[in-house]
Write a protein that holds these residues in place. Sequence first.
Motif, PDB file in Angstrom:
ATOM      1  N   SER A 108     -71.374 -19.484  21.733  1.00  0.00           N
ATOM      2  CA  SER A 108     -70.009 -19.349  21.218  1.00  0.00           C
ATOM      3  C   SER A 108     -69.029 -19.809  22.293  1.00  0.00           C
ATOM      4  O   SER A 108     -69.346 -19.794  23.485  1.00  0.00           O
ATOM      5  CB  SER A 108     -69.741 -17.901  20.820  1.00  0.00           C
ATOM      6  N   PHE A 123     -63.779 -17.555  23.818  1.00  0.00           N
ATOM      7  CA  PHE A 123     -63.266 -16.539  22.916  1.00  0.00           C
ATOM      8  C   PHE A 123     -63.151 -17.129  21.534  1.00  0.00           C
ATOM      9  O   PHE A 123     -62.751 -18.260  21.375  1.00  0.00           O
ATOM     10  CB  PHE A 123     -61.889 -16.031  23.369  1.00  0.00           C
ATOM     11  N   VAL A 124     -63.495 -16.373  20.564  1.00  0.00           N
ATOM     12  CA  VAL A 124     -63.291 -16.767  19.181  1.00  0.00           C
ATOM     13  C   VAL A 124     -61.780 -16.767  18.979  1.00  0.00           C
ATOM     14  O   VAL A 124     -61.065 -16.048  19.661  1.00  0.00           O
ATOM     15  CB  VAL A 124     -63.957 -15.762  18.247  1.00  0.00           C
ATOM     16  N   LYS A 182     -58.300 -15.934  18.190  1.00  0.00           N
ATOM     17  CA  LYS A 182     -57.818 -14.564  17.996  1.00  0.00           C
ATOM     18  C   LYS A 182     -56.988 -14.497  16.715  1.00  0.00           C
ATOM     19  O   LYS A 182     -56.554 -15.494  16.178  1.00  0.00           O
ATOM     20  CB  LYS A 182     -56.963 -14.167  19.205  1.00  0.00           C
ATOM     21  N   ARG A 185     -64.146 -15.906  12.895  1.00  0.00           N
ATOM     22  CA  ARG A 185     -64.984 -14.852  12.312  1.00  0.00           C
ATOM     23  C   ARG A 185     -64.707 -14.728  10.830  1.00  0.00           C
ATOM     24  O   ARG A 185     -65.604 -14.672  10.005  1.00  0.00           O
ATOM     25  CB  ARG A 185     -64.729 -13.537  13.024  1.00  0.00           C
ATOM     26  N   HIS A 186     -63.405 -14.715  10.456  1.00  0.00           N
ATOM     27  CA  HIS A 186     -63.060 -14.564   9.045  1.00  0.00           C
ATOM     28  C   HIS A 186     -63.502 -15.783   8.270  1.00  0.00           C
ATOM     29  O   HIS A 186     -64.054 -15.684   7.195  1.00  0.00           O
ATOM     30  CB  HIS A 186     -61.544 -14.375   8.901  1.00  0.00           C
ATOM     31  N   GLN A 243     -67.318 -15.779   7.852  1.00  0.00           N
ATOM     32  CA  GLN A 243     -67.848 -14.776   6.924  1.00  0.00           C
ATOM     33  C   GLN A 243     -67.627 -15.210   5.486  1.00  0.00           C
ATOM     34  O   GLN A 243     -68.487 -15.087   4.647  1.00  0.00           O
ATOM     35  CB  GLN A 243     -67.189 -13.426   7.165  1.00  0.00           C
ATOM     36  N   PRO A 289     -78.748 -11.074   8.667  1.00  0.00           N
ATOM     37  CA  PRO A 289     -77.950 -10.676   9.830  1.00  0.00           C
ATOM     38  C   PRO A 289     -77.015 -11.806  10.218  1.00  0.00           C
ATOM     39  O   PRO A 289     -77.426 -12.962  10.310  1.00  0.00           O
ATOM     40  CB  PRO A 289     -79.004 -10.456  10.918  1.00  0.00           C
ATOM     41  N   LEU A 290     -75.738 -11.464  10.434  1.00  0.00           N
ATOM     42  CA  LEU A 290     -74.748 -12.503  10.672  1.00  0.00           C
ATOM     43  C   LEU A 290     -75.084 -13.352  11.888  1.00  0.00           C
ATOM     44  O   LEU A 290     -74.835 -14.541  11.907  1.00  0.00           O
ATOM     45  CB  LEU A 290     -73.369 -11.856  10.865  1.00  0.00           C
ATOM     46  N   PHE A 291     -75.686 -12.728  12.916  1.00  0.00           N
ATOM     47  CA  PHE A 291     -75.939 -13.518  14.118  1.00  0.00           C
ATOM     48  C   PHE A 291     -76.957 -14.608  13.852  1.00  0.00           C
ATOM     49  O   PHE A 291     -76.948 -15.661  14.469  1.00  0.00           O
ATOM     50  CB  PHE A 291     -76.349 -12.627  15.303  1.00  0.00           C
ATOM     51  N   PHE A 316     -75.040 -17.492  12.266  1.00  0.00           N
ATOM     52  CA  PHE A 316     -74.313 -18.238  13.281  1.00  0.00           C
ATOM     53  C   PHE A 316     -75.249 -19.173  14.044  1.00  0.00           C
ATOM     54  O   PHE A 316     -74.907 -20.296  14.328  1.00  0.00           O
ATOM     55  CB  PHE A 316     -73.641 -17.273  14.270  1.00  0.00           C
TER      56      PHE A 316
END
Lengths: 175, 395
Positions: free
Chosen positions: B37, B40-41, B43, B48-49, B52, B66-68, B71
């Motif tokens: 990653s 920082f994602v 902000k 993330r949104h 998803q 699982p989300l990871f 990714f």
Amino acid sequence: MKEQDEQSEKMSLERDFFSAYDQYAKSIYRHVYLRVNNRHLAEDLVSETFLKSWNYLVEGKKIGKMKSFLYRVANNLIVDYYRQKPREALPMEEEILEIPEKSASLGEKLDEKISMESVMKNLNLLPENLRDMLVYKYVDELSVPEISRITGKSAVNVYVSIHRALKALKNLMLK
Amino acid sequence: MKNKEIKKYLKSLKNVAPDKDFLSRTRDNLSLKIKQSPAFVIKGVGLRHYNQRSLKLIFANTKMIPLFLIFALVAGGGGTAYASQDSLPGETLYAVKLATEDVRLAIASVNSEKQAGIRIELAQKRVEEIQKVLAESGQKELAAKQEEALSRALDNFNSQLDKISAKAAEMKLKEEFQKAVKLNVDLAVASDIFKDVLAGIEGKSAEKINKKIEKSIERALKAKEDSENEEEEINDEEYKVVDIEGLKKNAQRWIDLAVEEIKAAETAVSKNIARLEESKLNEFSKKIEEAKKDLNEAIAFFGGGNFREAFNKAMDARKTAAKTELRVRIAPKGIIKKDEDWKIKTGDDNSATSTSATGTTEIKNKKEKSNGKSKKIETENENSEENENNSESED
């Protein structure tokens, strides 16, 4: 320079995160497993718990107490899961019970295993909300305020639930 | 019973523990995800949104992934993932390899049979990796890191077998008997091969690893015996059906499955022609012909109204075809043993009587009960032969 600062901040965050993982992963797993009674599901939920926590951290949000935070995330994931999918009765997985090293003799080990299996079996017969309280209090050894924060219930409600749960479990084990 | 006692029992549940492999594997996967990653994602309204929502669209029909893992698949590193496929325990890209395997498993989670098939492949991969690491290190002592990685690879192997067994048991509970039988047959065949390969490398490493290999051999042997017993139990239940309609339905179902299994075996042989020696190809072709012969007999019996015999013959056809298919797919070169391996278990009395005039059918069960007659691990001579073959296959 800004990139370097961000990188070193990330590394520091990573260190703290993995330190929390090493400290709490086993307990979170145990908690989730005792609530969902399925090893594969527990593994998935635990992985997701830590990933969500990491995502929370990198968005710059602060976590006060990591332990409570992790339990809260795990709790929410379990609740979400059961909202989407009704509970199924699954066989208890005996192999997951580790016999403590301090049990010296084979006889003691066997007694311990039988006790653990018996209590797990009866715990699974309790209503979900009561079972969860017993797990939080006596297995996870969380305080009432911590349980209150995690579940969103009042401290009084938590005390009463624990008392009722103990009584219900006692009745089941006497049968 | 006092509250004190109840509390003591509850506290004993603190001993519930995860699979040893799970904690380390999850840590590695998280570490990989974090490294891939950006610092920082984004902000606020962020990646993330976005991920998803779009991932929910992409994976709308899948169960809990699982989300990871999602990714790891979507976020990139495709080249790295590809490069990692040949990595061995202890190497840098090995964690990537394991992560891509988890993604495969997660995506296959909607289809339990497919997922179980992947697990058998992964168990095979672990065995091959361990073989390679030990072969490459020769007599040299392994580095601590490599020894640890090997140990985890063995844990992963055991874990795959555990999960396949659990899935077969779940299928049986849900009364998906045909799926359970297929899975048990596959597991029995695969475990038989695995234990032989592991037996060939036992004793070639440090004591800690040898002990773990020994445990894995025991695990594979247990998986083989348990799955054979399960398969027998399920078949016995299906076999006991006495009403004509039920028999007819079972026989039809088994015939249909035998047709599929034979097709699958033929496909497996044609896909692996380049990899296999001629003698092996001939052996497999012979087995497929045997299965076809049994199938034809099953169809003939079915047409004649003899549904018990049809069921029997279809079962034989299925087993021969399923075993052939799996052996072609997963057996390393040179590990295939001779004819005794192929014997379907028979009872003391192999005779089968046709339906009697009164309509009661007393066809005897052809299978031998498991009574401790499970296969022993090969003698030293056979082991050395296997080792020679293994070295050849690695060239």
